[in-house]
Write an enzyme that holds these catalytic residues in place. Structure first.
Site, mmCIF file in Angstrom:
data_model
loop_
_atom_site.group_PDB
_atom_site.id
_atom_site.type_symbol
_atom_site.label_atom_id
_atom_site.label_comp_id
_atom_site.label_asym_id
_atom_site.label_seq_id
_atom_site.Cartn_x
_atom_site.Cartn_y
_atom_site.Cartn_z
ATOM 1 N N SER A 685 38.253 63.524 40.646
ATOM 2 C CA SER A 685 38.300 62.680 41.473
ATOM 3 C C SER A 685 39.427 62.530 42.664
ATOM 4 O O SER A 685 38.883 62.247 43.624
ATOM 5 C CB SER A 685 37.777 61.090 41.486
ATOM 6 O OG SER A 685 39.094 60.961 40.796
ATOM 7 N N LYS A 728 37.745 51.484 40.887
ATOM 8 C CA LYS A 728 38.818 51.679 42.261
ATOM 9 C C LYS A 728 38.629 50.908 43.408
ATOM 10 O O LYS A 728 39.785 50.423 43.808
ATOM 11 C CB LYS A 728 38.157 52.834 42.421
ATOM 12 C CG LYS A 728 38.272 53.824 40.882
ATOM 13 C CD LYS A 728 37.533 55.776 41.411
ATOM 14 C CE LYS A 728 37.966 56.493 40.374
ATOM 15 N NZ LYS A 728 37.307 58.146 40.757
#
Length: 778
Positions: A685, A728
């Site tokens: 990511s 996140k």
């Protein structure tokens, strides 16, 4: 046979080395073997071997002393001749001694690590009178009778004792072989009168004969009882044969009738009941003292205690279940919805076999406690079994009855403990089972957790099919990867996310603080924990997915507050961020915050772990090459996947150099660093974040400080979706970020965010790296 007499008078000197002995007494005329290991004894033995091989053997008064003093040695001993010395591998010496005469020690001296004795010979008072022959005969007769009852003596002694004519030698020889105490033998050694020695010996032999006779009687009694048991077994076998000849009718006693009555009451299926009745008949044919009878009784007790037909009635009420789940757990909305869906199906179709649920999530997020809430909402019994570290298949399926101490497996034991055949059965830590030479317990669970097979579950101990189809199995695991695929295929997985910061604050306020205050004898009027202090507890003193560490820290605060109240401090005790440093010490963790200005070569990324989300800064530095070939360095404890993302971003940048208007020469050393260096990092990511930092470093364009991003980048510049979006984005919001760049395919994940967070953030969904760079760079 030649008659043996005592040794004749020996001319000895008045000085000889001393050999102290323990747990034995050496007599004149007796040949004895001793093991010598003490330093003073070895020195005395060497002195004797260098001279005339004579040594004074004397006993110790205290048998536990290793280095006796002169006052701790008896004054009467035996002057002996050393016949043979054999060194042994362990450093000790095996010495063969022959007793010469009784001596009395006049003086002892200690030099060079051993004793030396000045001695004189003790003369015996000869036996006299008509009673001498009677005493000798009585001694020989009693000794022989003791041998016949089991007294252990060498065969040569037993053969020659009757031919000894000298009363002196006879008394010393018999005393040596009798199991008497050291003190008693020493007293006979010090006795010069032969008549008195013989009289004492007769008393000792009579006492020993009585003891041996008592032992013999006890032995005969035990053998007789064993013979009686064998006789009962033989008669039972005869009775069995007679009954078979008369038509096979067997009579059942009172114990068997009790078991039959309890078996019929237990509600066993017909096939199982038939086999259980056969076990009752076996019990009737088994002798009462036989170990097999105890095994059968334990087995029958297990059968009658199982709930073959006992089931608790489900009281499924969706509204009540929702209230219970909401009362005991905060958040976990998707998990609660799935459980309520399951309960609704149970309400409409009670006979439908439900799925096997598997709760997967990090520690401390409420997997076990929500199982208790399900059992409470259904009105069922709850049983939890921890499978962490289980390696033996018998733990699940039980042991065979052929083994001593065998018992049913944990599944049957849990059903037996609950008393119903439809409890809520929680298999905790199913991902932490192992396997070895004893079998694979995960394979043993395949039958129990298969709705098509568990109606005929067979335990090795019970050996009868038991219906587990009505049991609601709930398994828990931290990582699904450790669960074998066949077992994973039989379960419906429900994932438990980690708690976000706001959820932890609500849980602490609503559940943890009231519970902990009550446990410590406090209330809300005595201790007040400010909300900023709770924020500091969550952010700076704990880092976890659940709330276990948070509960421990709150308990520490309560203990410190209770101490202040006990010491007379003003009430209420106010706990703010300043008091936390006094109660808990300095902060243990720090969380990421956004940069203070736009920087070149530094981009903010978002990361996710089992402890929740956070942000980090990826740094890129360019420098002239040290050698002919430029080098790329990747630091910060990066995993293989993250390194590959960095290489893919670098390749994409080089292939699109003109597009990004990069004037810098690509023939330079490139260093990519991801703080903190001691924390391992991995995953794809960070690809778009690394690419953004690279483009910023080569083009000189700063990266916006209020922008955070996540997404995997390909060699063609595509931005692919990633996981952990909820955690996140919440971490970026906490750090002061107001713009988030994420893959377009992750847009549905934003629905999991709280409404107030979505309102304060600006989201830029992107498909390509060009779009991401347009929003990220100044």
């Amino acid at each position: 046979m030649a008659k043996r007499s005592a040794p004749g008078p020996t001319k000895v000197g008045n000085k000889a080395p001393v050999l102290p002995v323990r747990d034995t007494v050496h007599f004149p005329g007796v040949i004895q073997t001793l093991l010598i290991g003490r330093e003073m004894s070895v020195r005395a033995l060497h002195q004797a071997l260098r001279k005339n091989r004579e040594v004074v053997v004397v006993g110790q008064q205290d048998q536990t002393v290793d280095e006796p003093r002169a006052s701790e040695l008896y004054r009467v001993g035996t002057l002996s001749e050393v016949l043979h010395v054999l060194p042994l591998p362990d450093g000790t010496l095996r010495v063969v001694l022959r007793g010469l005469s009784r001596i009395k020690i006049e003086r002892l001296s200690y030099r060079s690590g051993s004793f030396t004795a000045w001695h004189r010979t003790l003369k015996d008072i000869p036996a006299s009178g008509d009673s001498v022959d009677a005493l000798v005969r009585e001694c020989v007769s009693s000794f022989n009778r003791a041998i016949s009852l089991g007294l252990s003596v060498p065969p040569e002694v037993a053969d020659t004792v009757g031919s000894i004519e000298d009363p002196r030698y006879l008394s010393d020889l018999l005393t040596h072989h009798l199991p008497m105490s050291v003190a008693a033998k020493q007293a006979l050694l010090e006795e010069p009168d032969v008549n008195k020695r013989l009289e004492s010996l007769v008393l000792s032999l009579t006492r020993e004969f009585q003891v041996l006779e008592l032992q013999s009687n006890l032995r005969n009694k035990v053998e007789q009882e064993l013979g009686q048991s064998q006789r009962e077994f033989y008669l039972r076998e005869q009775l069995k044969a007679i009954q078979q000849e008369l038509g096979g009718n067997e009579t059942i006693g009172e114990e068997g009738e009790t078991y039959l009555r309890r078996l019929h009451t237990a509600g066993l299926p017909p096939e199982s009941l038939e086999k259980a009745v056969l076990e009752v008949k076996r019990l009737e044919r088994t002798p009462s003292s036989s170990p097999e009878g105890l095994v059968i009784r334990n087995y029958l007790d297990c059968l009658v205690s199982l709930p073959w037909s006992v089931a608790s009635e489900d009281r499924v009420d969706i509204k009540t279940a929702a209230k219970i789940l909401e009362r005991d757990h905060y958040g976990l909305n998707k998990v609660k919805e799935r459980i309520l869906d399951f309960l609704a199906v149970r309400q409409l179709s009670p006979g439908l076999r439900g799925p096997i649920l598997c709760f997967v999530g990090p520690p401390g997020v409420g997997k076990t406690s929500i199982g208790r809430s399900i059992a409470e909402s259904l009105g069922r019994q709850f049983y939890r079994v921890s499978l962490g570290g289980v390696r033996d298949e018998a733990e699940i399926r039980g042991h065979r009855r052929t083994y001593i101490g065998s018992m049913p497996g944990r599944l049957i034991q849990g059903i037996r403990a609950c008393g119903t055949r439809n409890p809520v059965f929680m298999l905790d830590e199913i991902d932490k089972m192992g396997y070895d030479f004893r079998g694979d317990p995960t394979s043993a669970l395949l039958e129990a957790l298969d709705p098509e097979q568990n109606s005929q579950f067979s335990d090795h101990y019970v050996e009868l099919p038991f219906d587990l189809s009505n049991v609601m199995f709930i398994a828990t695991a931290n990582l699904l990867d450790n669960v074998p695929p066949p077992l994973r295929d039989r379960m419906e997985v429900i994932r438990f996310p980690s708690y976000i910061e706001n959820e932890k604050l609500h849980i602490a306020t609503k559940y943890l603080i009231p519970k902990t205050l009550s446990e410590h004898g406090l209330n809300r009027t005595q201790v007040k924990i400010a909300r900023p202090a709770l924020f500091a507890l969550v952010r700076e003193y704990t880092r976890e997915a659940g709330v276990r560490s948070l509960a421990r820290e709150i308990a520490t605060v309560c203990r410190k507050s209770a101490r202040q109240i006990a010491e007379g401090c003003p009430i209420p005790v106010q706990v703010g961020p300043e008091q936390l440093a006094d109660f808990l010490g300095r902060p243990r963790f720090r969380y990421g915050t956004r940069g203070k200005r736009d920087e070149v070569g530094a981009a903010t990324g978002m990361v996710y772990s089992e402890f929740g989300g956070d942000i980090l800064t990826i740094e890129v530095s360019l420098s002239p090459p040290y050698g002919d070939q430029p080098q790329v360095r990747l630091t910060g404890s990066l995993g293989d996947v993250m390194k590959e993302s960095a290489y893919a971003a670098m390749t994409y940048l080089r292939s699109h150099q003109e597009q990004f208007r990069t004037d810098r020469d690509f023939r330079c050393d490139l260093h990519v660093h991801v703080p903190e260096g001691a924390v391992p990092k991995d995953g794809p990511s960070a690809g778009i974040t690394i690419l953004t930092a690279l483009v910023s470093a080569f083009s000189g364009r700063p990266v916006r400080r209020n922008v955070a991003m996540t997404g995997e980048v390909t060699l063609r510049g595509k931005v692919l979706p990633v996981g952990g979006i909820r955690e996140k984005v919440l971490a970026a919001h906490r750090a002061g970020i107001r713009t988030v760049i994420l893959p377009e395919e992750n847009l549905p994940d934003l629905e999991d965010l709280p409404a107030e967070v979505r309102a304060e953030l600006t989201f830029h969904p992107v498909k390509t790296a060009d779009e991401a760079l347009r929003f990220a760079l100044v």
